[in-house]
Design an enzyme around this catalytic site. Structure first.
Site, PDB file in Angstrom:
ATOM      1  N   GLN A   1      83.982  72.907 -68.879  1.00  0.00           N
ATOM      2  CA  GLN A   1      83.767  72.415 -67.527  1.00  0.00           C
ATOM      3  C   GLN A   1      85.117  72.022 -66.884  1.00  0.00           C
ATOM      4  OE1 GLN A   1      81.255  71.007 -70.064  1.00  0.00           O
ATOM      5  NE2 GLN A   1      80.431  73.007 -69.577  1.00  0.00           N
TER       6      GLN A   1
ATOM      7  N   LYS B   1      90.097  78.630 -68.553  1.00  0.00           N
ATOM      8  CA  LYS B   1      90.426  77.902 -69.795  1.00  0.00           C
ATOM      9  C   LYS B   1      90.370  78.842 -71.001  1.00  0.00           C
ATOM     10  CE  LYS B   1      87.027  75.133 -68.882  1.00  0.00           C
ATOM     11  NZ  LYS B   1      86.676  75.521 -67.512  1.00  0.00           N
TER      12      LYS B   1
ATOM     13  N   GLY C   1      81.092  78.923 -70.035  1.00  0.00           N
ATOM     14  CA  GLY C   1      81.249  80.367 -70.230  1.00  0.00           C
ATOM     15  C   GLY C   1      82.730  80.668 -70.138  1.00  0.00           C
ATOM     16  N   HIS C   2      83.331  80.970 -71.265  1.00  0.00           N
ATOM     17  CA  HIS C   2      84.780  81.204 -71.305  1.00  0.00           C
ATOM     18  C   HIS C   2      85.048  82.678 -71.589  1.00  0.00           C
ATOM     19  CE1 HIS C   2      85.570  76.689 -72.311  1.00  0.00           C
ATOM     20  NE2 HIS C   2      84.875  76.881 -71.218  1.00  0.00           N
TER      21      HIS C   2
ATOM     22  N   ASP D   1      85.590  76.900 -64.706  1.00  0.00           N
ATOM     23  CA  ASP D   1      85.911  78.316 -64.531  1.00  0.00           C
ATOM     24  C   ASP D   1      87.334  78.560 -64.037  1.00  0.00           C
ATOM     25  OD1 ASP D   1      83.264  78.851 -65.265  1.00  0.00           O
ATOM     26  OD2 ASP D   1      82.584  78.628 -63.195  1.00  0.00           O
TER      27      ASP D   1
HETATM   28  P1  GDP Z   1      86.700  79.285 -67.957  1.00  0.00           P
HETATM   29  O1  GDP Z   1      85.290  78.836 -67.937  1.00  0.00           O
HETATM   30  O2  GDP Z   1      87.634  78.240 -67.432  1.00  0.00           O
HETATM   31  O3  GDP Z   1      87.145  79.813 -69.290  1.00  0.00           O
HETATM   32  O4  GDP Z   1      86.803  80.495 -66.930  1.00  0.00           O
HETATM   33  P2  GDP Z   1      85.757  81.729 -66.803  1.00  0.00           P
HETATM   34  O5  GDP Z   1      85.984  82.649 -67.922  1.00  0.00           O
HETATM   35  O6  GDP Z   1      84.376  81.229 -66.572  1.00  0.00           O
HETATM   36  O7  GDP Z   1      86.214  82.350 -65.426  1.00  0.00           O
HETATM   37  C1  GDP Z   1      87.496  82.841 -65.230  1.00  0.00           C
HETATM   38  C2  GDP Z   1      87.386  84.319 -64.871  1.00  0.00           C
HETATM   39  O8  GDP Z   1      88.623  84.774 -64.348  1.00  0.00           O
HETATM   40  C3  GDP Z   1      87.121  85.215 -66.070  1.00  0.00           C
HETATM   41  O9  GDP Z   1      86.379  86.326 -65.648  1.00  0.00           O
HETATM   42  C4  GDP Z   1      88.527  85.631 -66.521  1.00  0.00           C
HETATM   43  O10 GDP Z   1      88.538  86.889 -67.202  1.00  0.00           O
HETATM   44  C5  GDP Z   1      89.209  85.754 -65.197  1.00  0.00           C
HETATM   45  N1  GDP Z   1      90.636  85.435 -65.184  1.00  0.00           N
HETATM   46  C6  GDP Z   1      91.324  84.512 -65.919  1.00  0.00           C
HETATM   47  N2  GDP Z   1      92.607  84.458 -65.524  1.00  0.00           N
HETATM   48  C7  GDP Z   1      92.736  85.360 -64.533  1.00  0.00           C
HETATM   49  C8  GDP Z   1      93.828  85.756 -63.688  1.00  0.00           C
HETATM   50  O11 GDP Z   1      94.935  85.240 -63.755  1.00  0.00           O
HETATM   51  N3  GDP Z   1      93.565  86.699 -62.742  1.00  0.00           N
HETATM   52  C9  GDP Z   1      92.339  87.291 -62.598  1.00  0.00           C
HETATM   53  N4  GDP Z   1      92.188  88.202 -61.661  1.00  0.00           N
HETATM   54  N5  GDP Z   1      91.308  86.947 -63.389  1.00  0.00           N
HETATM   55  C10 GDP Z   1      91.493  85.991 -64.318  1.00  0.00           C
HETATM   56  P1  IMO Z   2      83.099  76.274 -67.930  1.00  0.00           P
HETATM   57  O1  IMO Z   2      83.435  75.641 -69.267  1.00  0.00           O
HETATM   58  C1  IMO Z   2      81.448  75.735 -63.949  1.00  0.00           C
HETATM   59  C2  IMO Z   2      78.130  72.906 -63.523  1.00  0.00           C
HETATM   60  C3  IMO Z   2      76.785  73.479 -63.121  1.00  0.00           C
HETATM   61  C4  IMO Z   2      76.238  72.331 -62.299  1.00  0.00           C
HETATM   62  C5  IMO Z   2      76.717  71.111 -63.088  1.00  0.00           C
HETATM   63  C6  IMO Z   2      75.694  70.541 -64.053  1.00  0.00           C
HETATM   64  O2  IMO Z   2      82.764  77.708 -67.995  1.00  0.00           O
HETATM   65  O3  IMO Z   2      84.140  75.927 -66.915  1.00  0.00           O
HETATM   66  P2  IMO Z   2      74.808  71.370 -66.421  1.00  0.00           P
HETATM   67  O4  IMO Z   2      74.087  72.621 -66.819  1.00  0.00           O
HETATM   68  O5  IMO Z   2      76.093  71.150 -67.129  1.00  0.00           O
HETATM   69  O6  IMO Z   2      73.928  70.157 -66.474  1.00  0.00           O
HETATM   70  O7  IMO Z   2      75.158  71.594 -64.859  1.00  0.00           O
HETATM   71  O8  IMO Z   2      77.863  71.542 -63.812  1.00  0.00           O
HETATM   72  N1  IMO Z   2      78.745  73.515 -64.723  1.00  0.00           N
HETATM   73  C7  IMO Z   2      79.780  74.366 -64.683  1.00  0.00           C
HETATM   74  N2  IMO Z   2      80.431  74.915 -63.635  1.00  0.00           N
HETATM   75  N3  IMO Z   2      81.864  75.999 -65.201  1.00  0.00           N
HETATM   76  C8  IMO Z   2      81.249  75.425 -66.251  1.00  0.00           C
HETATM   77  O9  IMO Z   2      81.710  75.539 -67.511  1.00  0.00           O
HETATM   78  C9  IMO Z   2      80.123  74.606 -66.036  1.00  0.00           C
HETATM   79  N4  IMO Z   2      79.279  73.926 -66.826  1.00  0.00           N
HETATM   80  C10 IMO Z   2      78.455  73.256 -66.016  1.00  0.00           C
HETATM   81  O10 IMO Z   2      76.950  74.653 -62.355  1.00  0.00           O
HETATM   82  O11 IMO Z   2      76.859  72.300 -61.046  1.00  0.00           O
HETATM   83 MG    MG Z   3      83.444  79.444 -67.184  1.00  0.00          MG
END
Ligand code: GDP
Ligand code: IMO
Ligand code: MG
Length: 416
Positions: A219, A19, A43-44, A16
């Site tokens: 991840q 990416k 979840g991206h 998270d």
């Molecule tokens: P990922 O799994 O690495 O793609 O990241 P996620 O999407 O799960 O979580 C990142 C969250 O931060 C999302 O809700 C994005 O919309 C948000 N986000 C990404 N970059 C920024 C930033 O620079 N500032 C803020 N405030 N939010 C951001």
């Molecule tokens: P993105 O791509 C954050 C974590 C779960 C748990 C561990 C194992 O959005 O960054 P799993 O269901 O993979 O067997 O769970 O890994 N986990 C993540 N944490 N971002 C993710 O993906 C994750 N995918 C799995 O919360 O701790």
């Molecule tokens: Mg994510």
């Protein structure tokens, strides 16, 4: 012929990091975006104007309308994928997608085993997403899994389902599956997904030198099955080197972009030395909207951890860093960064065992706070304290911070 170095996007912490946002941004001048590990545990999020896209399986290149591939290292829940494709297409986006037939399928018993194993672990649970990721990869390694290539062959699919269902029903007390029911439920998916199957390894190989390819990691480094905080990890190799086996192309130089969130978060259980179980942690979670994209769970929040990032850099070989969510720290009076760990008065560095990691005390350097607007796009307009923070990270890791993300939207980005 000009040769192009492929780019790979890697989460440097526990996932998270942003990416999705950075992949979308860099997709603008790319030809092909490839997901290579994980599944719908990911979840991206991509924010374009007022529109929010939350992708679990589709590569983030779909939003820019680019060509996308899902490589064999990804485990796919076919219903989740189809639903995601439909949702995106309903928003007026055409999806150009190729799925490797060697991808393994997540089936109903994988989800059941994932969830019931977790509930049995009680307070020792990993905190998985419950999507069946671990049990599906376990079957792959056990050589009993069902791949898309098997799914296309009805008889083979039926036969493998019967073997698997019988085994799961006898091994797990909560499994009462019927191979026939699963077969009938999944059969209509064959034509719907069959049309996407193609040789992803071959497509990547053919285009490696002439097209701009982005490999989108899921991840984060600390969730890597081999090098992360085992057993509190996911079930795939998340580090950059994994791309070669997960896609199937020869090792080569990559432009490895480490996505570093300006602080640290983690969902699920496991050690987290710089975690803030106080009002500051609460504030970061609130301002940063730190709630899981996949499960909605509140993310644990803490200060940036340079010891962890040095380890991540060693494992991945970052060529550049994209520092995300810097805006979330805006307005905090004093910001801390862990520069090392102490255990029994001795300085320690990674790799550490999980029990050592649970016991270390981070040694912090304190930085003066800063304030800026999310729409800032010029590095020079950042307050000098923010630049000091960025440049400290850069110096410590000896990797340039080329991108600074200052908000969730595409244009809320500084490119240096
Ligand atoms: P990922 O799994 O690495 O793609 O990241 P996620 O999407 O799960 O979580 C990142 C969250 O931060 C999302 O809700 C994005 O919309 C948000 N986000 C990404 N970059 C920024 C930033 O620079 N500032 C803020 N405030 N939010 C951001
Ligand atoms: P993105 O791509 C954050 C974590 C779960 C748990 C561990 C194992 O959005 O960054 P799993 O269901 O993979 O067997 O769970 O890994 N986990 C993540 N944490 N971002 C993710 O993906 C994750 N995918 C799995 O919360 O701790
Ligand atoms: Mg994510």
């Amino acid at each position: 012929m000009n040769t192009v170095t492929p780019t790979i996007i890697i989460g440097s912490q526990w996932g998270d990091e942003g990416k999705g946002k950075i992949t979308d941004l860099l997709s603008n001048d790319a030809d092909l975006i490839v997901r290579f590990q994980g599944g719908n545990n990911a979840g991206h999020t991509i924010v374009v104007g007022e529109e929010v896209f939350k992708l679990h399986l589709l590569p983030s290149g779909v939003v820019m309308g680019k060509k996308n591939c899902i490589a064999s290292g990804v485990v796919i829940d076919p219903f989740v994928l189809l639903e995601e494709i439909e949702k995106i297409e309903n928003r007026g986006i055409n999806i150009d997608l190729t799925i490797d037939p060697y991808c393994h399928m997540i089936l109903p018993y994988h989800k059941e085993i994932d969830q019931s194993s977790e509930s049995k672990l009680g307070n020792k649970k990993i905190g998985t997403t419950g999507k069946g990721i671990g049990p599906c990869y376990a079957d792959k390694i056990n050589r009993t899994g069902i791949r898309f290539v098997d799914f296309l062959d009805r008889d083979q699919f039926k036969n493998l389902l019967e073997i698997n269902v019988e085994k799961k029903n006898s091994q797990y007390e909560n499994c009462f599956f019927s191979a026939k029911d699963i077969f009938e439920k999944y059969l209509p998916l064959i034509p719907k997904l069959g049309k996407y199957l193609g040789d992803v390894s071959g497509i990547v190989y053919k285009n490696l030198k002439s097209k701009k390819i982005i490999f989108e990691g899921a991840q984060g480094t600390m969730l890597d099955i081999s090098h992360g905080t085992y057993p509190f990890v996911t079930s795939s190799n998340t580090i950059s080197g994994g791309v070669f086996t997960n896609v199937g192309f020869p090792p080569m130089n990559l432009n490895t972009v480490g996505i570093v969130k300006a602080y640290t978060t983690r969902v699920g259980s496991g050690p987290f030395p710089t975690e803030l179980n106080d009002e500051m942690g609460e504030q970061i979670r609130k301002v940063g909207h730190e709630f899981g994209t996949t499960t909605g769970r509140p993310r644990r929040c803490g200060w940036l951890d340079l010891e962890l990032l040095k380890y991540a850099n060693r494992l991945n070989g970052f060529k550049q860093i994209a520092l995300t969510k810097l805006d979330v720290l805006s307005g905090i009076e004093k910001i801390k960064v862990a520069t090392s760990y102490k255990l029994n008065e001795k300085l320690m560095g990674y790799p550490l065992t999980v029990s050592q990691l649970e016991s270390v005390s981070p040694v912090y350097k304190e930085f003066p706070g800063f304030e800026f607007d999310q729409d800032i796009s010029d590095y020079n307009k950042l307050p000098k304290e923010a630049k000091e923070y960025i440049e400290f990270i850069e110096d410590q890791l000896n990797v340039p911070v080329k991108i600074v993300s200052t908000g969730p939207k595409r244009q809320q980005t500084i490119v240096r």
